[in-house]
Scaffold this motif. Structure first.
Motif, mmCIF file in Angstrom:
data_model
loop_
_atom_site.group_PDB
_atom_site.id
_atom_site.type_symbol
_atom_site.label_atom_id
_atom_site.label_comp_id
_atom_site.label_asym_id
_atom_site.label_seq_id
_atom_site.Cartn_x
_atom_site.Cartn_y
_atom_site.Cartn_z
ATOM 1 N N CYS A 95 -10.229 11.987 9.024
ATOM 2 C CA CYS A 95 -9.496 10.883 8.370
ATOM 3 C C CYS A 95 -10.506 9.760 7.299
ATOM 4 C CB CYS A 95 -9.393 10.154 9.574
ATOM 5 S SG CYS A 95 -8.631 10.699 11.239
ATOM 6 N N MET A 96 -9.525 8.932 7.228
ATOM 7 C CA MET A 96 -9.564 8.386 5.718
ATOM 8 C C MET A 96 -9.132 7.152 6.380
ATOM 9 S SD MET A 96 -9.619 9.203 1.916
ATOM 10 C CE MET A 96 -10.633 10.710 1.559
ATOM 11 N N SER B 268 -9.360 3.549 2.561
ATOM 12 C CA SER B 268 -9.404 2.840 1.739
ATOM 13 C C SER B 268 -10.362 2.030 2.187
ATOM 14 C CB SER B 268 -7.985 3.086 0.797
ATOM 15 O OG SER B 268 -7.602 1.779 1.454
ATOM 16 N N PHE C 224 -4.420 3.403 -1.625
ATOM 17 C CA PHE C 224 -4.529 4.321 -1.902
ATOM 18 C C PHE C 224 -3.930 5.279 -3.576
ATOM 19 C CE2 PHE C 224 -5.635 5.492 2.806
ATOM 20 C CZ PHE C 224 -6.849 5.852 2.151
ATOM 21 N N ASN D 242 -10.005 5.961 -4.620
ATOM 22 C CA ASN D 242 -8.827 5.943 -3.615
ATOM 23 C C ASN D 242 -7.996 6.811 -3.409
ATOM 24 O OD1 ASN D 242 -9.783 3.461 -1.981
ATOM 25 N ND2 ASN D 242 -9.777 2.342 -3.858
ATOM 26 N N TYR E 143 -8.018 10.302 -1.595
ATOM 27 C CA TYR E 143 -7.185 11.078 -0.691
ATOM 28 C C TYR E 143 -6.294 12.117 -1.158
ATOM 29 C CZ TYR E 143 -2.244 10.699 1.109
ATOM 30 O OH TYR E 143 -0.855 10.808 2.323
ATOM 31 N N LEU F 58 -8.933 14.910 0.282
ATOM 32 C CA LEU F 58 -8.193 15.073 1.743
ATOM 33 C C LEU F 58 -7.076 15.785 2.281
ATOM 34 C CD1 LEU F 58 -8.648 13.975 4.714
ATOM 35 C CD2 LEU F 58 -7.807 12.128 4.509
ATOM 36 N N GLU F 59 -5.740 15.164 1.397
ATOM 37 C CA GLU F 59 -4.931 15.782 1.178
ATOM 38 C C GLU F 59 -4.700 17.444 1.190
ATOM 39 O OE1 GLU F 59 -0.014 14.735 0.556
ATOM 40 O OE2 GLU F 59 -1.266 15.351 -1.633
ATOM 41 N N ALA G 250 -4.706 8.242 7.215
ATOM 42 C CA ALA G 250 -5.267 7.873 6.653
ATOM 43 C C ALA G 250 -4.544 6.748 6.427
ATOM 44 C CB ALA G 250 -4.659 8.651 4.765
ATOM 45 N N GLU H 235 -4.800 1.962 5.209
ATOM 46 C CA GLU H 235 -5.557 1.605 3.586
ATOM 47 C C GLU H 235 -5.982 0.137 4.214
ATOM 48 O OE1 GLU H 235 -1.775 1.618 1.750
ATOM 49 O OE2 GLU H 235 -2.777 2.909 0.565
#
Length: 367
Positions: free
Chosen positions: A49-50, A52, A57, A63, A67, A70-71, A83, A85
């Motif tokens: 998970c993330m 920002s 993003f 940012n 992303y 991660l994707e 994710a 924001e």
């Protein structure tokens, strides 16, 4: 506060070369995405998970790069990711808690502004692994990362910015180049420090007198945030009005404000991007870009997620440098025919000198 579903990001750029082994309010809406078909191999229940920072993003900068990393990793592992924001500092802790509550096994925080919240979340959840982009999470200032479950990925961008400063001085006919930032934090001023040192190195080598407007080595022009707003326009305008013909804005989307000021000036002013190769992430400003000072955040995030997903999380900090290709200078693209034919060769020598230590670049990471 608004927590928004991240936009599907188009045009993911493949980064060349292997680098990086190191490196709120209310409930968040479902911002989950399913990793595309991949080879799999993730440990059971792995969910990366993330969070920002306030840039979001789609900032076409750090940012967005985070992303994308991660994707890509989630797709390769064949796992879902989430994710969220942030729109302000008050969102950081609630957003992190929403990811903890959602069962995330690895949480990535993008940007130094999340360091305090990340440290608190990691301390409260020692069973969760964390990755901090752009900050060591050393909130007690003892020189060590606060928690053993945090992996910092940071970048000595002064090295690449030094090369950008030299290139800017070489390009400038006005003998004035400028820079401004979002806020006077080390991860912002490190670009400005390197840039100024690169201009000074040009002056020394060429017996020239190119001036740097907007940063004196300690303080300078800052917008007070990281939004492409009127404050950013005012900062850019104030520097452009002093006659610069190269402008380095440091702080995510504030380059967009700088670009609008450049276009309205009616003058030939080159723009320098940061973090990503902005020529590729935002073609709308491609004709203005001399180059970009790159941090390969996407590759660093991908590497960290892949390792954690396969049960090999390593909290050892990674510092991106020219030597390990964690930082670098983007091509000149449309400006290739506008710069001196000798410039690239000179930059290659400077890069080698920085790597072997014969050229010293000072920063808060290197002294």
């Amino acid at each position: 506060m608004t927590i928004s579903t991240p936009k599907k990001l188009a045009g993911i750029t493949a980064a060349a070369g292997l680098i990086i082994a190191l490196a709120g309010c209310g409930s968040a809406p479902d911002a989950s995405n399913t990793g595309t078909a991949g080879a799999g191999g993730a440990v059971d229940g792995f969910k990366p998970c993330m969070v920002s920072d306030a840039g979001g993003f789609d900032d076409k900068s750090f940012n967005q790069l985070g992303y994308e990393g991660l994707e890509k990793a989630a797709g390769e592992l064949g796992v879902d990711f989430k994710a969220v924001e942030s729109s302000s500092e008050s969102d950081y802790a609630p957003n992190l808690q929403s990811l903890v509550d959602d069962g995330c096994k690895l949480i990535i925080t993008v940007g130094f502004a999340l360091a305090a919240a990340a440290g608190e979340s990691a301390a409260a959840n020692p069973e969760i692994e964390y990755v901090s982009i752009d900050d060591m999470v050393d909130n007690d200032f003892d020189g060590k990362t606060d928690q053993p479950n945090i992996k910092p990925i940071i970048f000595d961008t002064a090295q690449a910015a030094f090369m950008a400063g030299y290139a800017s001085a070489s390009y400038s006919t006005a003998k004035k180049v400028g820079t401004f930032g979002g806020m006077n934090f080390p991860t912002v001023s490190i670009f400005m420090d390197g840039f100024k040192q690169g201009v000074e190195y040009w002056n020394k080598e060429k017996s020239d007198n190119v001036q740097v407007i907007g940063w004196d080595g300690t303080d300078g022009v800052f917008t007070g945030g990281f939004e492409a707003n009127q404050d950013a326009i005012n900062a850019a305008q104030g520097i452009v009005d002093q006659g610069v013909d190269v402008l380095l804005p440091v702080g995510g989307p504030i380059y967009q404000s700088a670009a609008s000021v450049i276009r309205s000036s009616g003058r030939e002013i080159a723009l320098i991007g940061v973090d990503a190769d902005v020529f590729e992430t935002d073609p709308s400003v491609g004709d203005l870009l001399l180059t970009s000072i790159r941090k390969l955040i996407d590759v660093g995030v991908e590497d960290a997620v892949m390792a954690a997903g396969q049960g090999n999380f390593d909290p050892t900090p990674f510092i991106g440098t020219l030597e390990n290709e964690g930082v670098g200078l983007a091509p000149f693209h449309d400006f290739a025919s506008k710069v001196s034919p000798d410039l690239q060769g000179e930059l290659d020598k400077i890069k080698a000198g920085i790597i072997d230590g014969s050229i010293t670049v000072k920063s808060y990471l290197a002294g």
